[in-house]
Design a protein around this motif. Structure first.
Motif, PDB file in Angstrom:
ATOM      1  N   PHE A 102       0.905  -1.333   0.030  1.00 31.23           N
ATOM      2  CA  PHE A 102      -0.012  -0.105  -0.034  1.00 31.23           C
ATOM      3  C   PHE A 102       0.840   1.172   0.142  1.00 31.23           C
ATOM      4  N   ALA A 103       1.082   1.981  -1.269  1.00 28.77           N
ATOM      5  CA  ALA A 103       1.712   3.058  -1.125  1.00 28.77           C
ATOM      6  C   ALA A 103       1.012   4.140  -1.093  1.00 28.77           C
ATOM      7  N   CYS A 104       1.301   5.008   0.074  1.00 29.20           N
ATOM      8  CA  CYS A 104       0.334   6.361   0.190  1.00 29.20           C
ATOM      9  C   CYS A 104       1.305   7.212   0.742  1.00 29.20           C
ATOM     10  N   ASP A 105       0.699   8.618   0.860  1.00 22.02           N
ATOM     11  CA  ASP A 105       1.206   9.632   1.252  1.00 22.02           C
ATOM     12  C   ASP A 105       0.584  10.016   2.654  1.00 22.02           C
ATOM     13  N   VAL A 106       1.690   9.437   3.746  1.00 21.52           N
ATOM     14  CA  VAL A 106       1.052   9.496   5.073  1.00 21.52           C
ATOM     15  C   VAL A 106       0.726  11.070   5.342  1.00 21.52           C
ATOM     16  N   LEU A 107       1.698  11.941   4.937  1.00 22.36           N
ATOM     17  CA  LEU A 107       1.486  13.271   5.590  1.00 22.36           C
ATOM     18  C   LEU A 107       0.035  14.038   5.198  1.00 22.36           C
ATOM     19  N   ARG A 108      -0.337  13.341   4.187  1.00 24.02           N
ATOM     20  CA  ARG A 108      -1.676  13.840   3.827  1.00 24.02           C
ATOM     21  C   ARG A 108      -2.754  13.052   4.485  1.00 24.02           C
ATOM     22  N   GLY A 109      -2.554  12.077   5.221  1.00 23.91           N
ATOM     23  CA  GLY A 109      -3.491  11.459   6.005  1.00 23.91           C
ATOM     24  C   GLY A 109      -4.133  10.302   5.112  1.00 23.91           C
ATOM     25  N   VAL A 110      -4.464   9.081   5.577  1.00 27.57           N
ATOM     26  CA  VAL A 110      -4.946   7.969   5.115  1.00 27.57           C
ATOM     27  C   VAL A 110      -6.498   7.881   5.899  1.00 27.57           C
ATOM     28  N   PRO A 111      -7.504   7.875   4.844  1.00 20.87           N
ATOM     29  CA  PRO A 111      -8.987   7.928   5.185  1.00 20.87           C
ATOM     30  C   PRO A 111      -9.293   6.615   6.019  1.00 20.87           C
ATOM     31  N   VAL A 112     -10.120   6.534   6.904  1.00 19.31           N
ATOM     32  CA  VAL A 112     -10.708   5.484   7.641  1.00 19.31           C
ATOM     33  C   VAL A 112     -11.059   4.176   6.639  1.00 19.31           C
ATOM     34  N   GLN A 113     -11.949   4.846   5.885  1.00 19.61           N
ATOM     35  CA  GLN A 113     -12.409   4.004   4.775  1.00 19.61           C
ATOM     36  C   GLN A 113     -11.528   3.208   3.969  1.00 19.61           C
ATOM     37  N   ILE A 114     -10.664   3.730   3.526  1.00 20.84           N
ATOM     38  CA  ILE A 114      -9.589   3.141   2.831  1.00 20.84           C
ATOM     39  C   ILE A 114      -8.883   2.062   3.496  1.00 20.84           C
ATOM     40  N   LEU A 115      -8.601   2.258   4.763  1.00 22.41           N
ATOM     41  CA  LEU A 115      -7.750   1.278   5.388  1.00 22.41           C
ATOM     42  C   LEU A 115      -8.810   0.106   5.968  1.00 22.41           C
ATOM     43  N   LYS A 116     -10.069   0.538   6.239  1.00 25.55           N
ATOM     44  CA  LYS A 116     -11.085  -0.758   6.362  1.00 25.55           C
ATOM     45  C   LYS A 116     -10.949  -1.450   5.145  1.00 25.55           C
ATOM     46  N   ARG A 117     -11.093  -1.166   4.021  1.00 21.67           N
ATOM     47  CA  ARG A 117     -11.266  -1.809   2.700  1.00 21.67           C
ATOM     48  C   ARG A 117      -9.903  -2.575   2.724  1.00 21.67           C
ATOM     49  N   ILE A 118      -8.750  -2.052   3.012  1.00 21.41           N
ATOM     50  CA  ILE A 118      -7.553  -2.942   2.902  1.00 21.41           C
ATOM     51  C   ILE A 118      -7.576  -3.949   3.932  1.00 21.41           C
ATOM     52  N   LYS A 119      -7.903  -3.697   5.149  1.00 18.72           N
ATOM     53  CA  LYS A 119      -7.903  -4.532   6.150  1.00 18.72           C
ATOM     54  C   LYS A 119      -8.846  -5.931   5.681  1.00 18.72           C
ATOM     55  N   GLU A 120     -10.103  -5.466   5.162  1.00 19.30           N
ATOM     56  CA  GLU A 120     -10.879  -6.446   4.766  1.00 19.30           C
ATOM     57  C   GLU A 120     -10.456  -7.280   3.728  1.00 19.30           C
ATOM     58  N   LEU A 121      -9.702  -6.752   2.641  1.00 18.97           N
ATOM     59  CA  LEU A 121      -8.987  -7.566   1.697  1.00 18.97           C
ATOM     60  C   LEU A 121      -7.989  -8.563   2.088  1.00 18.97           C
ATOM     61  N   ALA A 122      -7.085  -7.918   3.136  1.00 18.83           N
ATOM     62  CA  ALA A 122      -5.972  -8.724   3.620  1.00 18.83           C
ATOM     63  C   ALA A 122      -6.532  -9.998   4.410  1.00 18.83           C
ATOM     64  N   ILE A 123      -7.666  -9.462   5.240  1.00 18.40           N
ATOM     65  CA  ILE A 123      -8.176 -10.637   5.986  1.00 18.40           C
ATOM     66  C   ILE A 123      -8.746 -11.756   5.125  1.00 18.40           C
ATOM     67  N   SER A 124      -9.576 -11.268   4.140  1.00 19.24           N
ATOM     68  CA  SER A 124     -10.103 -12.365   3.065  1.00 19.24           C
ATOM     69  C   SER A 124      -9.018 -13.075   2.276  1.00 19.24           C
ATOM     70  N   LEU A 125      -7.895 -12.407   2.136  1.00 19.40           N
ATOM     71  CA  LEU A 125      -6.643 -13.286   1.376  1.00 19.40           C
ATOM     72  C   LEU A 125      -5.837 -13.812   2.342  1.00 19.40           C
ATOM     73  N   ASP A 126      -5.884 -13.755   3.597  1.00 17.32           N
ATOM     74  CA  ASP A 126      -4.902 -13.968   4.407  1.00 17.32           C
ATOM     75  C   ASP A 126      -3.404 -13.575   3.911  1.00 17.32           C
ATOM     76  N   ALA A 127      -3.504 -12.187   3.739  1.00 15.46           N
ATOM     77  CA  ALA A 127      -2.268 -11.540   3.235  1.00 15.46           C
ATOM     78  C   ALA A 127      -1.652 -10.597   4.472  1.00 15.46           C
ATOM     79  N   GLU A 128      -0.334 -10.255   3.926  1.00 11.45           N
ATOM     80  CA  GLU A 128       0.305  -9.302   4.842  1.00 11.45           C
ATOM     81  C   GLU A 128       0.364  -8.210   4.133  1.00 11.45           C
ATOM     82  N   VAL A 129       0.567  -6.972   4.712  1.00 15.46           N
ATOM     83  CA  VAL A 129       0.407  -5.704   4.066  1.00 15.46           C
ATOM     84  C   VAL A 129       1.668  -4.932   4.457  1.00 15.46           C
ATOM     85  N   GLU A 130       2.289  -4.179   3.574  1.00 11.19           N
ATOM     86  CA  GLU A 130       3.478  -3.231   4.053  1.00 11.19           C
ATOM     87  C   GLU A 130       2.732  -1.793   3.496  1.00 11.19           C
ATOM     88  N   VAL A 131       3.036  -0.853   4.313  1.00 10.10           N
ATOM     89  CA  VAL A 131       2.446   0.499   3.937  1.00 10.10           C
ATOM     90  C   VAL A 131       3.917   1.105   3.860  1.00 10.10           C
TER      91      VAL A 131
END
Length: 273
Positions: free
Chosen positions: A151-180
């Motif tokens: 997950f490539a993002c601009d942390v200084l601009r902030g990461v919306p909660v809804q985006i993190l929620k979608r990534i979390k759901e995706l990672a859990i469904s795939l049993d995947a690890e995430v790198e921010v």
């Protein structure tokens, strides 16, 4: 049930995206809709054809799409529908997404060219214009499960909660690890500033329950650093948030998301704000 739309013009690039979408639909128990936007062949559009001939061309195209849908349904054991429109694909996508109440759009992405880099193509245009989740699938990419998500993002601009929620759901469904992954030429500000720390805490809270890593790099070459990290992390999927520029800024800025999409060997998941 989740609904995935995948567009095809029966080219190798598009059919590779169809195979990717079908495998992803099988994994997530989703419904797949094949979409084809049909335009008259160049030689036919330059001649005067009777209505019956034009209708035959349309019917032949519909039959081909229907046969493809039936074949995919049988091969992957999933529900597959199809839709064809007599127009250019970019003009119809938004309407088709609404009609089928789709959750995700998957499009093929051809090899990087100078023309694509400068003016884009159907896929990069969809990323830019549609306020909708899009996965751009490069030729050769196959869905065999996704174990590593970058997950490539601009942390200084902030990461919306809804985006993190979608990534979390995706990672859990795939049993995947995430790198921010964050790239900025003012990384010292991120490491020592209160805002940087609060954003890192927000990411940690948003991805709670997911195996994730956090990495930042100080550099002016954002696209180059992301490309390097894809290989270093051995990522299966890149996620980015396309930023919206104003009219004047868009004349001098090229979206990093769009540029990355046209030069990747792994799929890019563009999640709009």
């Amino acid at each position: 049930m989740i609904t995935i739309i995948v567009a095809t013009d029966f080219s190798d690039v598009a059919e590779n995206a169809v195979a990717y979408a079908a495998a992803a639909a099988k994994h997530s128990k989703a419904r797949l809709i094949l979409f084809n936007s049909y335009a008259l062949p160049h030689h036919a559009s330059n001649t005067i054809l009777p209505a019956s001939s034009v209708q035959k061309l349309i019917d032949d195209n519909n039959n081909r799409l229907q046969e493809r849908a039936l074949d995919i349904a049988k091969t992957y054991g999933i529900e597959v529908g199809f839709e064809t429109r007599f127009s250019f694909v970019g003009d119809e996508l938004s309407d088709v997404l609404k009609k089928h109440e789709a959750d995700l759009l998957i499009l093929g992405m051809g090899a990087k060219t100078l023309e694509q880099d400068l003016i884009g193509n159907t896929t990069t245009a969809a990323i830019k214009q549609l306020k909708f989740p899009v996965i751009a699938v490069p030729i050769g990419a196959k869905f065999e499960g996704l174990k590593k998500i970058l997950f490539a993002c601009d942390v200084l601009r902030g990461v919306p909660v809804q985006i993190l929620k979608r990534i979390k759901e995706l990672a859990i469904s795939l049993d995947a690890e995430v790198e921010v992954f964050h790239v900025n030429n003012a990384i010292d500000e991120l490491q020592s500033g209160e805002r940087g720390l609060s954003e890192k805490d927000a990411i940690g809270n948003g991805l709670a329950g997911v195996s994730y890593y956090y990495k930042n790099v100080k550099s002016n070459a954002v696209i180059k650093e992301i490309a390097k990290e894809i290989k270093a992390f051995d990522a299966d999927l890149l996620i980015m948030i396309p930023n919206k520029y104003g009219f004047w800024a868009s004349l001098v800025h090229r979206s990093k998301t769009r540029v990355m999409a046209s030069g990747l060997e792994i799929p890019l998941f563009s999640i709009p704000l």
